[in-house]
Design an enzyme around this catalytic site. Sequence first.
Site, PDB file in Angstrom:
ATOM      1  N   TYR A 113       3.151   0.216  -9.577  1.00  0.00           N
ATOM      2  CA  TYR A 113       2.349  -0.969  -9.857  1.00  0.00           C
ATOM      3  C   TYR A 113       3.234  -2.209  -9.895  1.00  0.00           C
ATOM      4  O   TYR A 113       2.862  -3.268  -9.382  1.00  0.00           O
ATOM      5  CB  TYR A 113       1.583  -0.814 -11.174  1.00  0.00           C
ATOM      6  CG  TYR A 113       0.482   0.204 -11.083  1.00  0.00           C
ATOM      7  CD1 TYR A 113      -0.758  -0.132 -10.568  1.00  0.00           C
ATOM      8  CD2 TYR A 113       0.687   1.523 -11.490  1.00  0.00           C
ATOM      9  CE1 TYR A 113      -1.769   0.802 -10.465  1.00  0.00           C
ATOM     10  CE2 TYR A 113      -0.316   2.469 -11.393  1.00  0.00           C
ATOM     11  CZ  TYR A 113      -1.548   2.104 -10.887  1.00  0.00           C
ATOM     12  OH  TYR A 113      -2.545   3.033 -10.771  1.00  0.00           O
ATOM     13  N   ASN A 136     -10.938  -0.926  -5.864  1.00  0.00           N
ATOM     14  CA  ASN A 136     -10.938  -0.819  -4.411  1.00  0.00           C
ATOM     15  C   ASN A 136     -12.163  -0.036  -3.920  1.00  0.00           C
ATOM     16  O   ASN A 136     -12.298   1.148  -4.213  1.00  0.00           O
ATOM     17  CB  ASN A 136      -9.641  -0.101  -3.988  1.00  0.00           C
ATOM     18  CG  ASN A 136      -9.593   0.276  -2.541  1.00  0.00           C
ATOM     19  OD1 ASN A 136     -10.365  -0.191  -1.715  1.00  0.00           O
ATOM     20  ND2 ASN A 136      -8.665   1.159  -2.213  1.00  0.00           N
ATOM     21  N   CYS A 144      -5.122   3.153  -2.173  1.00  0.00           N
ATOM     22  CA  CYS A 144      -4.807   2.972  -3.593  1.00  0.00           C
ATOM     23  C   CYS A 144      -4.179   4.229  -4.195  1.00  0.00           C
ATOM     24  O   CYS A 144      -3.469   4.143  -5.200  1.00  0.00           O
ATOM     25  CB  CYS A 144      -6.048   2.548  -4.367  1.00  0.00           C
ATOM     26  SG  CYS A 144      -7.477   3.609  -4.128  1.00  0.00           S
ATOM     27  N   HIS A 145      -4.386   5.374  -3.563  1.00  0.00           N
ATOM     28  CA  HIS A 145      -3.796   6.614  -4.069  1.00  0.00           C
ATOM     29  C   HIS A 145      -2.271   6.626  -3.931  1.00  0.00           C
ATOM     30  O   HIS A 145      -1.608   7.436  -4.565  1.00  0.00           O
ATOM     31  CB  HIS A 145      -4.411   7.833  -3.352  1.00  0.00           C
ATOM     32  CG  HIS A 145      -4.171   7.848  -1.873  1.00  0.00           C
ATOM     33  ND1 HIS A 145      -4.937   7.118  -0.993  1.00  0.00           N
ATOM     34  CD2 HIS A 145      -3.253   8.494  -1.119  1.00  0.00           C
ATOM     35  CE1 HIS A 145      -4.506   7.320   0.242  1.00  0.00           C
ATOM     36  NE2 HIS A 145      -3.478   8.158   0.191  1.00  0.00           N
ATOM     37  N   GLU A 171      -0.076  13.782   2.715  1.00  0.00           N
ATOM     38  CA  GLU A 171       0.685  12.767   3.441  1.00  0.00           C
ATOM     39  C   GLU A 171       2.196  12.977   3.344  1.00  0.00           C
ATOM     40  O   GLU A 171       2.961  12.269   3.980  1.00  0.00           O
ATOM     41  CB  GLU A 171       0.335  11.372   2.901  1.00  0.00           C
ATOM     42  CG  GLU A 171      -1.101  10.989   3.153  1.00  0.00           C
ATOM     43  CD  GLU A 171      -1.478   9.654   2.533  1.00  0.00           C
ATOM     44  OE1 GLU A 171      -0.616   9.004   1.885  1.00  0.00           O
ATOM     45  OE2 GLU A 171      -2.635   9.240   2.704  1.00  0.00           O
TER      46      GLU A 171
END
Length: 181
Positions: A113, A136, A144-145, A171
Amino acid sequence: MPSNNAPPERLTLDRLLTPIGTALLVTDEEGVLRAFNWTDYEPAMLAWIGRHYPKAKLVEGRSPAAVRDAFEAYFNGAAGALESVPWKASGTPFQLKVWEALCSIPAGETLSYAGLAERIGRPTAMRAVGHANGANPVAVVVPCHRVIGANGSLTGYGGGLPRKRWLLGHEGAPFKDRIAA
């Protein structure tokens, strides 16, 4: 992106089976993604659509092939497939700035953040960045993850921590998993 800023008159709600639940894809007349969520959050998403697009008619249907194909490719292993999905979100100028910055975090990477706040030129706005991140409406496409705690640990996610864990693992992104004792 749509050629004008007029609100959509018609939105199409598509349902896509994924390894982590049924996804809800909402696109406008031009094939632009306007909302994304999971069926377990459908009532909240529908309420959000009603507030942000009150005149739009929502119909069940199939997303344009380019959007649906990109989501299917992503969930089948092509971590960067969603980068080509056009999106438009209704939000404040600050939220939009945060959401654009989220798109600069590549698949397989994470950011804290604090790092995201620095990226938008507001290094002390970590809480505001967190709130914008949580608001979002086009999650996964606006990733946002990929935002995690300063120590590398998983933090909250609107779709639930199990989904965030899966998305980051899918990912190949590094994170510290909090294991319950």
